[in-house]
Write a protein that holds these residues in place. Structure first.
Motif, PDB file in Angstrom:
ATOM      1  N   THR A 105       0.835  -1.196   0.000  1.00 18.73           N
ATOM      2  CA  THR A 105       0.000   0.000   0.000  1.00 18.73           C
ATOM      3  C   THR A 105       0.873   1.251   0.000  1.00 18.73           C
ATOM      4  N   VAL A 106       0.544   2.194  -0.868  1.00 19.73           N
ATOM      5  CA  VAL A 106       1.220   3.489  -0.911  1.00 19.73           C
ATOM      6  C   VAL A 106       0.435   4.456  -0.028  1.00 19.73           C
ATOM      7  N   ALA A 107       1.135   5.087   0.911  1.00 18.15           N
ATOM      8  CA  ALA A 107       0.496   5.986   1.868  1.00 18.15           C
ATOM      9  C   ALA A 107       0.718   7.439   1.477  1.00 18.15           C
ATOM     10  N   SER A 108      -0.222   8.284   1.808  1.00 18.29           N
ATOM     11  CA  SER A 108      -0.008   9.712   1.598  1.00 18.29           C
ATOM     12  C   SER A 108       1.194  10.164   2.420  1.00 18.29           C
ATOM     13  N   PRO A 109       2.141  10.891   1.812  1.00 17.14           N
ATOM     14  CA  PRO A 109       3.316  11.331   2.554  1.00 17.14           C
ATOM     15  C   PRO A 109       3.062  12.516   3.474  1.00 17.14           C
ATOM     16  N   VAL A 110       1.906  13.165   3.322  1.00 15.23           N
ATOM     17  CA  VAL A 110       1.609  14.399   4.063  1.00 15.23           C
ATOM     18  C   VAL A 110       0.114  14.496   4.344  1.00 15.23           C
ATOM     19  N   ASP A 111      -0.229  15.407   5.260  1.00 15.61           N
ATOM     20  CA  ASP A 111      -1.599  15.904   5.358  1.00 15.61           C
ATOM     21  C   ASP A 111      -1.770  16.966   4.267  1.00 15.61           C
ATOM     22  N   GLY A 112      -2.928  17.008   3.634  1.00 15.13           N
ATOM     23  CA  GLY A 112      -3.142  18.034   2.625  1.00 15.13           C
ATOM     24  C   GLY A 112      -4.370  17.755   1.796  1.00 15.13           C
ATOM     25  N   THR A 113      -4.377  18.301   0.584  1.00 12.83           N
ATOM     26  CA  THR A 113      -5.471  18.118  -0.367  1.00 12.83           C
ATOM     27  C   THR A 113      -4.901  17.660  -1.695  1.00 12.83           C
ATOM     28  N   MET A 114      -5.478  16.605  -2.264  1.00 15.11           N
ATOM     29  CA  MET A 114      -5.038  16.151  -3.572  1.00 15.11           C
ATOM     30  C   MET A 114      -5.403  17.206  -4.612  1.00 15.11           C
ATOM     31  N   SER A 115      -4.384  17.735  -5.297  1.00 12.24           N
ATOM     32  CA  SER A 115      -4.632  18.723  -6.348  1.00 12.24           C
ATOM     33  C   SER A 115      -4.849  18.057  -7.697  1.00 12.24           C
ATOM     34  N   ILE A 150       6.999  15.634   6.201  1.00 11.79           N
ATOM     35  CA  ILE A 150       6.853  14.806   5.010  1.00 11.79           C
ATOM     36  C   ILE A 150       7.398  13.420   5.334  1.00 11.79           C
ATOM     37  N   HIS A 151       6.650  12.378   4.953  1.00 11.73           N
ATOM     38  CA  HIS A 151       6.992  11.012   5.335  1.00 11.73           C
ATOM     39  C   HIS A 151       7.105  10.117   4.104  1.00 11.73           C
ATOM     40  N   ALA A 152       7.827   9.018   4.247  1.00 15.44           N
ATOM     41  CA  ALA A 152       7.976   8.068   3.148  1.00 15.44           C
ATOM     42  C   ALA A 152       6.631   7.421   2.837  1.00 15.44           C
ATOM     43  N   PRO A 153       6.188   7.456   1.571  1.00 15.37           N
ATOM     44  CA  PRO A 153       4.898   6.867   1.221  1.00 15.37           C
ATOM     45  C   PRO A 153       4.950   5.343   1.057  1.00 15.37           C
ATOM     46  N   ALA A 154       6.146   4.775   1.061  1.00 15.77           N
ATOM     47  CA  ALA A 154       6.354   3.336   0.906  1.00 15.77           C
ATOM     48  C   ALA A 154       7.774   3.054   1.401  1.00 15.77           C
ATOM     49  N   PRO A 155       8.164   1.794   1.549  1.00 13.14           N
ATOM     50  CA  PRO A 155       9.562   1.512   1.876  1.00 13.14           C
ATOM     51  C   PRO A 155      10.484   2.025   0.768  1.00 13.14           C
TER      52      PRO A 155
END
Length: 304
Positions: A91-101, A150-155
């Motif tokens: 699963t790919v995770a959102s790297p941040v809080d925000g809004t998908m543009s 900002i965080h890693a969205p996957a390994p």
């Protein structure tokens, strides 16, 4: 397809920003955000919390006035468990809080900036753009009130990064709709990673009053502001999904680029969707790399 024409107010806003001394304003805001005098920093923090309705219960330190300066409050850590991470290794995770543009497929090397407006991956990240031809991308906007790490969205395994100087236009939706190639014009940090079955680029785009970007591998990248892009700088680092890789010292934008076949976006996800760090946004192809599996291992920003 012809680009949708922005309104007069949007064009005027872009013109005003073009005339402003944005780097000077960024330096002034940077200095003010690091003032440690309690009356000043507490007033700034309280105004911000009230204006934007910040929920301090999510923070590792819930007392807003306990932070040594406004920037420490702004880049505050989350409390353990505030953002659950996906259990599935693909699963790919959102790297941040925000809004998908925007999100979707890269057409050759062309990305969507906004409806009817496009720009090229080479202008965004430089010489590595060819690796992402016909891949996937998404753009996530961080408003001032969002969590700003900002965080890693996957390994991920870091291979290289570069700093690309540029302007400091606002990245709010109005400016994005009115300024062609905005993300390829603004100052940004590009990080290149290997992951399961391909490569991933994480682009941290600076903005008006956001002249400071930190990474866990290089500390504070900017300021100072530079005039020439840096070459790709080889680097090494392994990051588990959800592990911090950087932070903005005000709101901005993160763009993800993936090589062909690396990932597919989650169904039902589209422009305007609110996101929280750790939320599933896609599925990763291939096998999980042994280089970066597991939970966050505690990397932190190296302060300059």
């Amino acid at each position: 397809m012809s680009a949708a024409q922005p309104g007069a107010a949007a064009r005027l806003l872009v013109l005003l920003q073009a005339l402003l001394p944005t780097r000077l304003l960024s330096r002034v805001v940077h200095a003010l955000a690091h003032v440690r005098a309690r009356p000043v920093k507490n007033a700034l923090i309280r105004i911000f919390v009230t204006r934007f309705g910040v929920d301090m219960r999510e923070a590792a330190e819930p007392d807003a006035t306990a932070y040594p300066h406004f920037n420490a409050f702004f880049t505050r850590a989350l409390a353990p468990g505030a953002r659950p991470l996906p259990e599935d290794a693909h699963t790919v995770a959102s790297p941040v809080d925000g809004t998908m543009s925007e999100l979707g497929a890269i057409d050759g090397t062309t990305l969507i900036q906004a409806k009817g407006s496009h720009y090229d991956a080479a202008g965004l990240i430089g010489e590595d753009a060819g690796d992402f031809r016909d891949g996937r991308f998404c753009t996530i906007y961080l408003a001032p009130w969002n969590y700003h790490r900002i965080h890693a969205p996957a390994p991920l395994s870091l291979t290289a990064w570069r700093h690309i100087p540029g302007r400091l236009f606002s990245v709010n939706p109005v400016t994005v709709s009115a300024r062609p190639r905005l993300f390829a014009r603004n100052e940004r940090v590009v990080a290149l990673f290997d992951c399961a079955g391909g490569r991933l680029a994480v682009v941290m785009v600076g903005a008006l009053l956001v002249g400071s970007v930190d990474t866990v591998w290089a500390g504070r990248v900017t300021p100072p502001h530079r005039r020439r892009p840096s070459p790709a700088i080889p680097a090494r680092g392994r990051y588990a999904v959800g592990e911090e890789i950087g932070r903005f010292n005000m709101g901005s934008t993160v763009i993800l680029l993936a090589t062909p076949g690396l990932l597919e976006w989650s169904g039902g996800l589209g422009p305007g969707a609110p996101l929280r760090m750790g939320q599933a946004i896609g599925t990763l192809g291939g096998a999980e790399p042994s280089a970066a599996a597991g939970r966050p291992s505690g990397h932190d920003i190296a302060r300059s």
